[in-house]
Design a protein around this motif. Structure first.
Motif, mmCIF file in Angstrom:
data_model
loop_
_atom_site.group_PDB
_atom_site.id
_atom_site.type_symbol
_atom_site.label_atom_id
_atom_site.label_comp_id
_atom_site.label_asym_id
_atom_site.label_seq_id
_atom_site.Cartn_x
_atom_site.Cartn_y
_atom_site.Cartn_z
ATOM 1 N N PRO A 1 0.164 -1.427 -0.018
ATOM 2 C CA PRO A 1 -0.175 -0.109 0.017
ATOM 3 C C PRO A 1 0.878 1.057 -0.474
ATOM 4 O O PRO A 1 0.763 2.352 -0.830
ATOM 5 N N ILE A 2 1.855 1.092 0.384
ATOM 6 C CA ILE A 2 2.742 2.799 0.974
ATOM 7 C C ILE A 2 3.408 3.249 -0.222
ATOM 8 O O ILE A 2 3.871 3.369 -1.252
ATOM 9 N N GLY A 3 4.064 1.670 -1.466
ATOM 10 C CA GLY A 3 4.654 1.803 -2.332
ATOM 11 C C GLY A 3 3.384 1.984 -3.575
ATOM 12 O O GLY A 3 4.176 2.865 -4.425
ATOM 13 N N ALA A 4 2.291 2.224 -3.526
ATOM 14 C CA ALA A 4 1.345 2.043 -4.464
ATOM 15 C C ALA A 4 0.936 3.759 -4.630
ATOM 16 O O ALA A 4 0.374 4.866 -5.398
ATOM 17 N N ILE A 5 0.940 4.170 -3.221
ATOM 18 C CA ILE A 5 0.742 5.636 -3.160
ATOM 19 C C ILE A 5 2.339 5.990 -3.115
ATOM 20 O O ILE A 5 2.774 7.363 -3.879
ATOM 21 N N LEU A 6 3.393 6.069 -2.862
ATOM 22 C CA LEU A 6 4.591 6.578 -2.836
ATOM 23 C C LEU A 6 5.403 6.266 -4.105
ATOM 24 O O LEU A 6 6.058 7.826 -4.501
ATOM 25 N N SER A 7 5.475 5.340 -5.147
ATOM 26 C CA SER A 7 6.268 5.672 -5.921
ATOM 27 C C SER A 7 5.991 6.165 -6.956
ATOM 28 O O SER A 7 6.492 6.715 -7.597
ATOM 29 N N PRO A 8 4.103 6.306 -7.404
ATOM 30 C CA PRO A 8 3.699 7.225 -8.147
ATOM 31 C C PRO A 8 4.123 8.832 -8.048
ATOM 32 O O PRO A 8 4.342 9.391 -9.151
ATOM 33 N N GLN A 9 4.318 8.733 -6.827
ATOM 34 C CA GLN A 9 5.096 10.216 -5.997
ATOM 35 C C GLN A 9 5.932 10.431 -6.829
ATOM 36 O O GLN A 9 6.326 11.886 -7.519
ATOM 37 N N LEU A 10 6.583 9.622 -6.143
ATOM 38 C CA LEU A 10 8.269 9.954 -6.476
ATOM 39 C C LEU A 10 8.863 10.172 -7.897
ATOM 40 O O LEU A 10 9.782 10.674 -8.386
ATOM 41 N N ARG A 11 8.019 8.769 -8.609
ATOM 42 C CA ARG A 11 8.386 8.973 -9.999
ATOM 43 C C ARG A 11 8.207 9.739 -10.962
ATOM 44 O O ARG A 11 8.257 9.630 -12.137
ATOM 45 N N GLY A 12 6.681 10.241 -10.960
ATOM 46 C CA GLY A 12 5.915 10.555 -11.545
ATOM 47 C C GLY A 12 5.028 9.650 -12.194
ATOM 48 O O GLY A 12 5.508 8.852 -11.863
ATOM 49 N N MET A 13 3.668 10.005 -12.997
ATOM 50 C CA MET A 13 3.130 8.826 -13.640
ATOM 51 C C MET A 13 2.902 8.592 -15.156
ATOM 52 O O MET A 13 2.084 8.222 -15.372
ATOM 53 N N GLU A 14 4.438 9.026 -14.969
ATOM 54 C CA GLU A 14 4.008 8.694 -16.456
ATOM 55 C C GLU A 14 4.353 7.314 -17.309
ATOM 56 O O GLU A 14 4.381 6.749 -18.592
ATOM 57 N N SER A 15 4.613 6.234 -16.718
ATOM 58 C CA SER A 15 5.090 4.734 -16.951
ATOM 59 C C SER A 15 4.127 4.286 -16.296
ATOM 60 O O SER A 15 2.441 4.945 -15.645
ATOM 61 N N GLU A 16 3.366 2.807 -17.298
ATOM 62 C CA GLU A 16 2.338 2.102 -17.361
ATOM 63 C C GLU A 16 2.353 1.511 -16.320
ATOM 64 O O GLU A 16 1.499 2.386 -15.038
ATOM 65 N N ILE A 17 3.507 1.705 -15.150
ATOM 66 C CA ILE A 17 3.406 0.611 -14.316
ATOM 67 C C ILE A 17 2.843 1.846 -12.592
ATOM 68 O O ILE A 17 1.966 1.486 -11.339
ATOM 69 N N ASP A 18 3.726 3.005 -13.242
ATOM 70 C CA ASP A 18 3.215 4.067 -12.399
ATOM 71 C C ASP A 18 1.364 4.530 -12.321
ATOM 72 O O ASP A 18 1.171 5.126 -11.238
ATOM 73 N N ALA A 19 0.885 4.542 -13.408
ATOM 74 C CA ALA A 19 -0.338 5.314 -13.888
ATOM 75 C C ALA A 19 -1.088 3.887 -13.007
ATOM 76 O O ALA A 19 -2.512 3.816 -12.375
ATOM 77 N N ALA B 1 -4.148 9.920 -11.973
ATOM 78 C CA ALA B 1 -4.130 8.842 -13.376
ATOM 79 C C ALA B 1 -5.139 9.508 -14.845
ATOM 80 O O ALA B 1 -5.104 9.799 -15.945
ATOM 81 N N ALA B 2 -6.574 9.373 -13.852
ATOM 82 C CA ALA B 2 -7.575 9.300 -14.811
ATOM 83 C C ALA B 2 -7.207 10.930 -15.788
ATOM 84 O O ALA B 2 -7.883 10.569 -16.637
ATOM 85 N N GLY B 3 -6.991 11.882 -15.270
ATOM 86 C CA GLY B 3 -6.723 12.989 -15.582
ATOM 87 C C GLY B 3 -6.256 13.117 -16.349
ATOM 88 O O GLY B 3 -5.845 14.304 -17.656
ATOM 89 N N ARG B 4 -4.745 11.756 -17.316
ATOM 90 C CA ARG B 4 -4.107 11.970 -17.719
ATOM 91 C C ARG B 4 -4.274 12.439 -19.084
ATOM 92 O O ARG B 4 -4.049 12.704 -19.947
ATOM 93 N N GLY B 5 -5.238 11.501 -19.828
ATOM 94 C CA GLY B 5 -6.379 10.991 -20.724
ATOM 95 C C GLY B 5 -5.656 11.423 -21.917
ATOM 96 O O GLY B 5 -4.900 10.951 -21.815
ATOM 97 N N GLY B 6 -5.958 12.545 -23.015
ATOM 98 C CA GLY B 6 -5.601 12.781 -24.478
ATOM 99 C C GLY B 6 -4.231 12.281 -24.147
ATOM 100 O O GLY B 6 -4.038 10.772 -24.781
ATOM 101 N N ARG B 7 -3.271 12.688 -24.383
ATOM 102 C CA ARG B 7 -1.830 12.033 -24.343
ATOM 103 C C ARG B 7 -1.707 10.622 -24.006
ATOM 104 O O ARG B 7 -0.397 9.409 -24.224
ATOM 105 N N GLY B 8 -2.229 10.388 -22.830
ATOM 106 C CA GLY B 8 -1.410 8.653 -21.317
ATOM 107 C C GLY B 8 -2.926 8.237 -22.241
ATOM 108 O O GLY B 8 -3.488 7.277 -21.450
#
Lengths: 472, 209
Positions: A346-364, A397-404
């Motif tokens: 659970p902590i990784g599910a919120i920490l990793s996308p924040q530390l790395r940004g949500m550009e990759s599939e795994i982080d999204a 993640a959902a708001g990334r639409g368009g390009r994402g």
């Protein structure tokens, strides 16, 4: 954060494979249930747990609100005590600083204390590229390193391995790294621990450079704290001539007194002990005791970006106890590797996308790696509202639409995996309903906190069954 | 811009609009144990033993014979001692006393059987002894490399009930080692195994009166 495992598939893909691995699920189930029960007992010994939890949360929030002041104070205290402070904006810079410090000693090998921060920045690989060998000395990290594996748990990185697998790894690989495993090694935990002791002792006794992280840094005094069990930490912190500590900036606490909160909540939350066997504190260097040179590398690497998010910043309170992993039904089935980060659960599910940004599939996809059951929030000793942050990140993640478009698909797939994993969910519900009479009405433990909370009553039959009977 | 200035600027920008944080309410207990030295000492004994330390109790007159016996039981021929260890503590020991010296190498320490030290403070609720490098405790490594550690705790002076009572008695400028039971690992299927890198045997002597 450079820790994205190369070519890592999105969470549902990785988890889909993991849930079909029966050995993995067996190893994980045994381990998480053992620690979960022990933790509840250790916590119930302290009747003031809710007060400690609230104080821990407030100390961390206050530190984060004035982190600039506390970091400057910390730098001053460490420097006054004979240490040298370095600042690293990202993983590459931190790795470069450490590699240069090691090279300046003329050494080509280092011994390491288990550290999430150095895992996160990929320090071992960066040092290897510079011709420096890093030896992991925590037993679980050693198992992971020798097995050319990845850690799958914050506290017990080799939790996915059972004793038979560990015996095989030691017997096969120890000789490539140093002293071979003893002849006729069995899979008894005591024998495996002894093999690690012999293998690592020759390295400790000759090591000139040690590398660590830290659990806490006290701004007021410049003191660093490392909490551990085996003594490998003490070896690395005291025997070498040079000590380099790489620590995330969020590990700061303002005062010496603040440790009274965390030294009570951390051991009970993580290993379910009243106190871990060894805690070391040091302030700069000490005449004629321990390393002569001490370097502190303060690491940002996505932490200030996390701090800027008003909902997500609470993830920086985390003291890496791993209690949330051990109670998580998704972690228990999917295993740590599926999260594609050194921070699983659970902590990784919120920490990793924040530390790395949500550009990759795994982080999204990570914000969907949860059923939002809330057990992680209940056990968190610094009261991080993980479900709240998960929902917040799902919006992002959902708001990334368009390009994402590709990312949106990954996110939807992840949502589907968790919400619509009928085999796992339905089986759990059925068992729960059938054994309804046996379930306790209250949480175990004698504290005021558990006394005032009831467990939700289970329905006589799962909703799915009721629906089948009445509506189809 | 240096990385230092960059990180500090990022922090300032990140929290610029954040509301002021609440004062920390220390709404927790400073002790969970009755204020009774005998009960606190019994709890220390119990919690040390629960984490597999071997606990002994004696009065000052019995200490030299007790330490001599514990060393003999281990078959120790050499015993490491900090410079300020009270001389009577090892007066009856048959083992050769090796002084804690800055110049001794880690390999030399590895060849020693046992070490005897005092402590700075002991915490009953957690079963912890804390060493602060004082004259009767020596350098951090001497209680780490040998496989057998005998630690003498003076009761009631050095015994406190809780972690909040221990911290104000400790000087953060000194390097501290908190020890709760012998070295242990739970890394293999979460089965606790005593003894990995630190001393596999920890004996604590509660010295009363």
């Amino acid at each position: 954060m450079s820790g994205t495992y190369l070519g890592m598939p999105s969470f549902p893909e990785a988890a889909g494979k993991a849930v079909r691995d029966e050995t993995l699920r067996g190893n994980l189930r045994h381990a998480t249930h053992t620690i979960r029960d022990k933790r509840a007992k250790a916590v119930s010994e302290l009747v003031d747990w809710p007060g400690l939890r609230e104080a821990g949360k407030q100390i961390k929030d206050r530190t984060l609100r004035h982190l600039d002041d506390y970091l400057v104070q910390l730098e001053k205290s460490v420097t006054a005590a004979g240490g040298t402070v370095h600042w690293a904006a990202d993983a590459d810079e931190a790795n470069r600083i450490v590699a240069e410090l090691v090279k300046a000693t003329g050494e080509r090998e280092v011994v390491k204390v288990k550290s999430m921060a150095t895992q996160e920045i990929g320090l071992n690989e960066a040092l290897e590229a510079e011709g420096i060998t890093a030896y992991e000395t925590d037993l679980a990290e050693l198992i992971v390193q020798l097995g050319e594996d990845r850690p799958s748990h914050i506290l017990v990185p080799a939790i996915h391995r059972n004793r038979g697998e560990i015996r095989e790894i030691f017997a096969r690989t120890m000789s490539e790294w140093g002293r071979p495993a003893p002849e006729g090694l069995t899979d008894a935990p005591a024998e495996l621990a002894e093999a690690a002791r012999l293998h690592l002792r020759e390295k400790f006794l000759r090591a000139k450079v040690g590398i660590s992280g830290a659990n806490f840094m006290v701004a007021e005094t410049g003191t660093l704290v490392v909490v551990e069990s085996e003594g490998n930490g003490r070896m690395c912190l005291t025997l070498p001539e040079t000590l380099i500590s790489v620590v995330g900036i969020e590990k700061t606490v303002p005062t010496w007194q603040d440790l009274e909160v965390f030294l009570q909540t951390l051991p009970r939350s993580s290993t379910a002990e009243r106190m871990n066997p060894y805690t070391s504190t040091w302030t700069g260097t000490t005449e004629a005791d321990g390393p002569k040179n001490f370097h502190l590398v303060l690491l940002d690497n996505g932490r200030t970006a996390t701090l800027a998010d008003e909902v997500g910043r609470q993830a920086l309170r985390c003291i890496r106890c791993s209690a949330c992993l051990n109670v998580c039904p998704v972690y228990e089935r999917a295993g740590g590797h599926a999260y594609g980060s050194v921070y699983p659960g659970p902590i990784g599910a919120i920490l990793s996308p924040q530390l790395r940004g949500m550009e990759s599939e795994i982080d999204a996809s990570l914000p969907y790696a949860s059923s939002l059951c809330g057990a992680c929030y209940d056990v968190c000793p610094v009261a991080i509202d993980i479900p709240e942050v998960l929902v917040h990140l799902r919006e992002r993640a959902a708001g990334r639409g368009g390009r994402g478009h590709r990312l949106e698909k990954a996110a939807m797939k992840a949502a589907g995996w968790v919400l619509n994993h009928p085999a796992v969910l339905a089986a759990g519900e059925k068992v729960a309903s059938k054994t309804r009479g046996l379930h306790p009405k209250r949480l175990p433990g004698a504290s005021a906190w558990t006394d005032s909370r009831d467990l939700p009553e289970l329905p006589p039959e799962p909703f799915r069954d009721w629906w089948k009977k009445n509506r189809t | 811009m240096s990385s230092r200035d960059l990180i500090l600027a990022r922090v300032r920008a990140a929290v610029a609009d954040a509301p002021e944080a609440a004062e920390v309410s220390r709404d927790y207990l400073t002790s969970h144990t009755a204020d009774d030295p005998a009960a606190v000492l019994d709890l220390l004994h119990e919690n040390l033993a629960d984490y597999r330390a071997l606990v002994h109790r004696t009065r000052p007159a019995g200490l030299p014979a007790l330490i001599a016996r514990l060393l003999a039981q281990r078959g120790a021929t050499q015993v490491l001692a900090p410079m300020g260890l009270p001389a009577p503590w090892l007066a009856r020991a048959a083992a050769t006393r090796i002084d804690d010296r800055e110049t001794s190498t880690a390999q030399e320490l590895d060849a020693v059987d046992s070490v005897v030290t005092g402590c700075a403070v002991a915490i009953a609720e957690t079963g912890t002894i804390v060493l602060d490098g004082g004259a009767d405790q020596g350098r951090r490594r001497i209680t780490l490399v040998p496989d057998h550690h005998i630690c003498v705790v003076r009761a009631p002076d050095q015994v406190v009930a809780s972690v909040p009572q221990a911290l104000p008695r400790l000087d953060p400028a000194r390097p501290l080692t908190w020890i709760s039971g012998p070295s242990a690992t739970s890394d293999i299927e979460l089965d606790r195994v005593e003894g990995v890198h630190g001393p596999r045997t920890l004996e604590v002597v509660l010295l009363e009166g």
